[in-house]
Motif scaffolding. Structure first.
Motif, PDB file in Angstrom:
ATOM      1  N   UNK A 255       0.835  -1.208   0.000  1.00  0.00           N
ATOM      2  CA  UNK A 255       0.000   0.000   0.000  1.00  0.00           C
ATOM      3  C   UNK A 255       0.869   1.257   0.000  1.00  0.00           C
ATOM      4  N   UNK A 256       2.003   1.194   0.694  1.00  0.00           N
ATOM      5  CA  UNK A 256       2.887   2.362   0.749  1.00  0.00           C
ATOM      6  C   UNK A 256       3.466   2.664  -0.638  1.00  0.00           C
ATOM      7  N   UNK A 257       3.839   1.597  -1.362  1.00  0.00           N
ATOM      8  CA  UNK A 257       4.364   1.795  -2.728  1.00  0.00           C
ATOM      9  C   UNK A 257       3.295   2.435  -3.613  1.00  0.00           C
ATOM     10  N   UNK A 258       2.065   1.930  -3.490  1.00  0.00           N
ATOM     11  CA  UNK A 258       0.974   2.465  -4.316  1.00  0.00           C
ATOM     12  C   UNK A 258       0.722   3.931  -3.995  1.00  0.00           C
ATOM     13  N   UNK A 259       0.712   4.255  -2.708  1.00  0.00           N
ATOM     14  CA  UNK A 259       0.463   5.645  -2.308  1.00  0.00           C
ATOM     15  C   UNK A 259       1.582   6.542  -2.839  1.00  0.00           C
ATOM     16  N   UNK A 260       2.809   6.054  -2.727  1.00  0.00           N
ATOM     17  CA  UNK A 260       3.948   6.864  -3.179  1.00  0.00           C
ATOM     18  C   UNK A 260       3.888   7.090  -4.686  1.00  0.00           C
ATOM     19  N   UNK A 261       3.455   6.063  -5.418  1.00  0.00           N
ATOM     20  CA  UNK A 261       3.429   6.180  -6.877  1.00  0.00           C
ATOM     21  C   UNK A 261       2.059   6.587  -7.413  1.00  0.00           C
ATOM     22  N   UNK A 262       1.311   7.338  -6.637  1.00  0.00           N
ATOM     23  CA  UNK A 262       0.169   8.040  -7.219  1.00  0.00           C
ATOM     24  C   UNK A 262      -1.221   7.609  -6.826  1.00  0.00           C
ATOM     25  N   UNK A 263      -1.400   6.544  -6.022  1.00  0.00           N
ATOM     26  CA  UNK A 263      -2.773   6.181  -5.620  1.00  0.00           C
ATOM     27  C   UNK A 263      -3.235   7.208  -4.581  1.00  0.00           C
ATOM     28  N   UNK A 264      -3.949   8.200  -5.085  1.00  0.00           N
ATOM     29  CA  UNK A 264      -4.289   9.389  -4.288  1.00  0.00           C
ATOM     30  C   UNK A 264      -5.132   9.071  -3.051  1.00  0.00           C
ATOM     31  N   UNK A 265      -5.706   7.889  -3.029  1.00  0.00           N
ATOM     32  CA  UNK A 265      -6.581   7.508  -1.924  1.00  0.00           C
ATOM     33  C   UNK A 265      -5.846   7.555  -0.574  1.00  0.00           C
ATOM     34  N   UNK A 266      -4.521   7.423  -0.574  1.00  0.00           N
ATOM     35  CA  UNK A 266      -3.743   7.567   0.660  1.00  0.00           C
ATOM     36  C   UNK A 266      -2.589   8.533   0.442  1.00  0.00           C
ATOM     37  N   UNK A 267      -2.406   9.461   1.376  1.00  0.00           N
ATOM     38  CA  UNK A 267      -1.223  10.330   1.317  1.00  0.00           C
ATOM     39  C   UNK A 267       0.012   9.448   1.527  1.00  0.00           C
ATOM     40  N   UNK A 268       1.084   9.656   0.736  1.00  0.00           N
ATOM     41  CA  UNK A 268       2.222   8.736   0.773  1.00  0.00           C
ATOM     42  C   UNK A 268       2.842   8.536   2.161  1.00  0.00           C
ATOM     43  N   UNK A 269       2.743   9.518   3.043  1.00  0.00           N
ATOM     44  CA  UNK A 269       3.397   9.350   4.350  1.00  0.00           C
ATOM     45  C   UNK A 269       2.507   8.641   5.364  1.00  0.00           C
ATOM     46  N   UNK A 270       1.251   8.383   4.988  1.00  0.00           N
ATOM     47  CA  UNK A 270       0.271   7.876   5.956  1.00  0.00           C
ATOM     48  C   UNK A 270       0.715   6.616   6.680  1.00  0.00           C
ATOM     49  N   UNK A 271       1.342   5.703   5.923  1.00  0.00           N
ATOM     50  CA  UNK A 271       1.560   4.397   6.526  1.00  0.00           C
ATOM     51  C   UNK A 271       2.767   4.339   7.456  1.00  0.00           C
ATOM     52  N   UNK A 272       3.661   5.333   7.355  1.00  0.00           N
ATOM     53  CA  UNK A 272       4.881   5.247   8.176  1.00  0.00           C
ATOM     54  C   UNK A 272       4.587   5.132   9.675  1.00  0.00           C
ATOM     55  N   UNK A 273       3.785   6.061  10.243  1.00  0.00           N
ATOM     56  CA  UNK A 273       3.507   5.923  11.683  1.00  0.00           C
ATOM     57  C   UNK A 273       2.752   4.634  12.007  1.00  0.00           C
ATOM     58  N   UNK A 274       1.868   4.216  11.086  1.00  0.00           N
ATOM     59  CA  UNK A 274       1.095   2.998  11.329  1.00  0.00           C
ATOM     60  C   UNK A 274       2.007   1.771  11.342  1.00  0.00           C
ATOM     61  N   UNK A 275       2.986   1.762  10.430  1.00  0.00           N
ATOM     62  CA  UNK A 275       3.920   0.634  10.360  1.00  0.00           C
ATOM     63  C   UNK A 275       4.733   0.554  11.650  1.00  0.00           C
ATOM     64  N   UNK A 276       5.201   1.723  12.109  1.00  0.00           N
ATOM     65  CA  UNK A 276       6.039   1.735  13.309  1.00  0.00           C
ATOM     66  C   UNK A 276       5.322   1.144  14.512  1.00  0.00           C
ATOM     67  N   UNK A 277       4.022   1.412  14.602  1.00  0.00           N
ATOM     68  CA  UNK A 277       3.282   0.908  15.765  1.00  0.00           C
ATOM     69  C   UNK A 277       2.446  -0.319  15.417  1.00  0.00           C
ATOM     70  N   UNK A 278       2.594  -0.797  14.170  1.00  0.00           N
ATOM     71  CA  UNK A 278       1.833  -1.954  13.695  1.00  0.00           C
ATOM     72  C   UNK A 278       0.325  -1.793  13.930  1.00  0.00           C
ATOM     73  N   UNK A 279      -0.215  -0.679  13.465  1.00  0.00           N
ATOM     74  CA  UNK A 279      -1.649  -0.398  13.620  1.00  0.00           C
ATOM     75  C   UNK A 279      -2.346  -0.640  12.277  1.00  0.00           C
TER      76      UNK A 279
END
Ligand code: ADP
Ligand code: ASP
Ligand code: MG
Length: 457
Positions: A255-279
């Motif tokens: 999902x992070x790759x998709x967001x980074x490469x243009x899937x506007x449905x998620x801002x590209x930085x969204x998943x970083x905090x979620x990944x860190x806390x496994x949310x």
């Protein structure tokens, strides 16, 4: 607790905000914190006002502001009825007066700085969060407005400020936790923050998703829900391909790759905090709340299909750099990348040969200045109106012959650059922007006509 983020279309008018209240009510036992975007298209309009003011068009800027004021007043009065609207009326007046004052100030000084741009851009979330709080209270939900600028602390990199997590987390704990403990529903505007000195900033366009993730990670949420206007993450942008399918489950990495490469449905930085806390992050449709949406988690179940989705990122510029003097002597790449770094310009894709390097960048604002600096080291040419198309899926790792399948499906298309291997879960390539609809729909037909029903709906 959980975080529920509602995007622009989910709060676009009174009817939409009414739906948001109903969706939130269902989740009350889970202690939601609600993050809201500006009303749909509002941020674009605010930026148009700022630009008009910066160009000295006072009347145009103030007229646009008046239109925005009326839209918000109408939305609030539809939601609240006349009696309750009177209470919020003064607060909204104050905000819009402050906006007009800023616009007049920009006209007076004849200059629009990034700092003022951010101040103006943030008004959408400032007012939408007030309206949503009042609408919730009016519907019997114990809502409390939290000014995100008091909680989300960022650096001063205006228009794409970077959160300072330590300070932000402690402010979130101080401000939001006690509200939750008292059974309140905290409402926060997405996208906005402020520096330690209290200067307003924004997290970059589409940044409300990021706010939701920052809040979720800061407060150890059980789940982050991103409510939008489609049924979840789809196999491609539904505007490019009408038969895009819903992805039921996808990994953080994909999902992070998709967001980074243009899937506007998620801002590209969204998943970083979620990944860190496994949310886990869920993408859901506020117009179709019964649909189970997309679940994004650390590991997604194995799929039989090679790819999970195709993304396309437009407005890309390709920069070709040819080493004239020293055939790629050591240190050459370093000095090239230093130029991009000095201009604070992120490079997405890179490919090299003996004497040349091609890179892609996604902002063309500073490209002339970058090319001038690169010109001191090498021969440079650049060309805009390109796009990166990116196919993502964890099965890329283990499936031979994939590139051949992809490129034979689009053998008549001119490919400018190719990249595979960097993350092992994506294949990306650069084409002319005009070829995007044809390429995406052809690849979608080729790889998503028959898919694994375990993973796709
Ligand atoms: P919001 O205002 O809720 O943040 P956005 O407009 O930012 O919504 O993002 C949702 C839009 O993203 C969808 O309406 C759709 O047009 C677009 N989109 C692009 N790629 C995808 C994808 N792969 N899956 C779902 N939506 C996508
Ligand atoms: N309102 C902001 C924007 O349009 C942030 C967001 O909606 O996520 O960019
Ligand atoms: Mg968005």
């Amino acid at each position: 607790m959980i975080v529920m983020k509602f995007g622009g279309t989910s709060v676009q008018d009174a009817e939409a905000i009414d739906r948001v209240a109903a969706i939130t009510r269902e989740r009350l036992p889970e202690n939601p914190v609600v993050v809201v975007s500006a009303l749909a298209k509002m941020t674009d309009q605010l930026l148009a006002m700022a630009t008009a003011a910066g160009a000295g068009n006072r009347e145009q800027a103030l007229e646009l502001s008046l239109g925005a004021r009326e839209r918000h007043f109408n939305t609030a009065s539809d939601l609240l009825g006349t009696g309750r609207f009177a209470q919020i009326h003064a607060e909204l007046e104050e905000e819009f007066n402050a906006l007009d004052e800023l616009l007049r100030g920009v006209v007076a000084v004849g200059e629009l700085t990034p700092r003022t741009t951010d101040n103006i851009a943030g008004f959408g979330e400032r007012v939408s969060s007030r309206i949503v709080t009042a609408a919730f209270s009016c519907r019997g939900l114990n809502a409390s407005l939290v000014d995100s600028r008091q909680c989300i602390v960022t650096d001063a990199n205006f228009t794409r400020a970077v959160p300072q997590f330590e300070e932000t987390n402690s402010r979130l704990s101080e401000t939001v936790k006690p509200l939750l403990a008292h059974g309140r529903v905290p409402i926060m505007g997405g996208f906005i923050g402020s520096t330690r000195d209290g200067v307003s900033t924004t997290l970059g366009r589409g940044g409300s998703d990021f706010t939701a993730a920052i809040v979720g990670a800061g407060l150890d949420a059980e789940r982050i829900e991103i409510w939008t206007d489609v049924d979840g993450m789809l196999t491609t942008d539904p505007n490019l391909c009408r038969n895009a399918r819903r992805i039921k489950t996808i990994s953080f990495e994909e999902a992070a790759e998709l967001a980074y490469f243009g899937a506007k449905v998620l801002h590209p930085a969204t998943l970083l905090p979620a990944i860190q806390k496994n949310i886990p992050v869920l993408v859901l449709n506020s117009r179709n709340p019964k649909n189970e949406g997309t679940r994004i988690t650390a590991t997604a179940p194995k799929s039989k299909s090679i790819f999970k989705a195709i993304a396309a990122k437009k407005r890309i510029t390709v920069v070709d750099i040819v080493a004239t003097r020293m055939l790629m002597a050591h240190g050459f790449l370093k000095s090239i990348f230093e130029v991009f770094a000095n201009h604070r310009c992120a490079v997405d894709m890179v490919s090299t040969s003996e004497v040349s390097v091609s890179v892609t960048v996604d902002s063309s604002e500073s490209i002339a200045a970058i090319a001038a600096d690169l010109g001191k080291l090498a021969d440079v040419k650049y060309e805009g109106r390109k796009a990166i198309v990116c196919l993502v899926g964890e099965n890329i790792r283990s499936t031979p012959g994939i590139a051949a399948k992809v490129f034979s499906a689009i053998s008549d298309v001119n490919i400018h650059m190719i990249s595979q291997g960097a993350s092992e879960i994506n294949i990306s390539f650069v084409i002319d922007e005009a070829d995007v609809p044809k390429v995406v729909s052809r690849l979608h037909d080729c790889f998503f006509a028959e898919v694994d029903p375990e993973v796709f709906a």
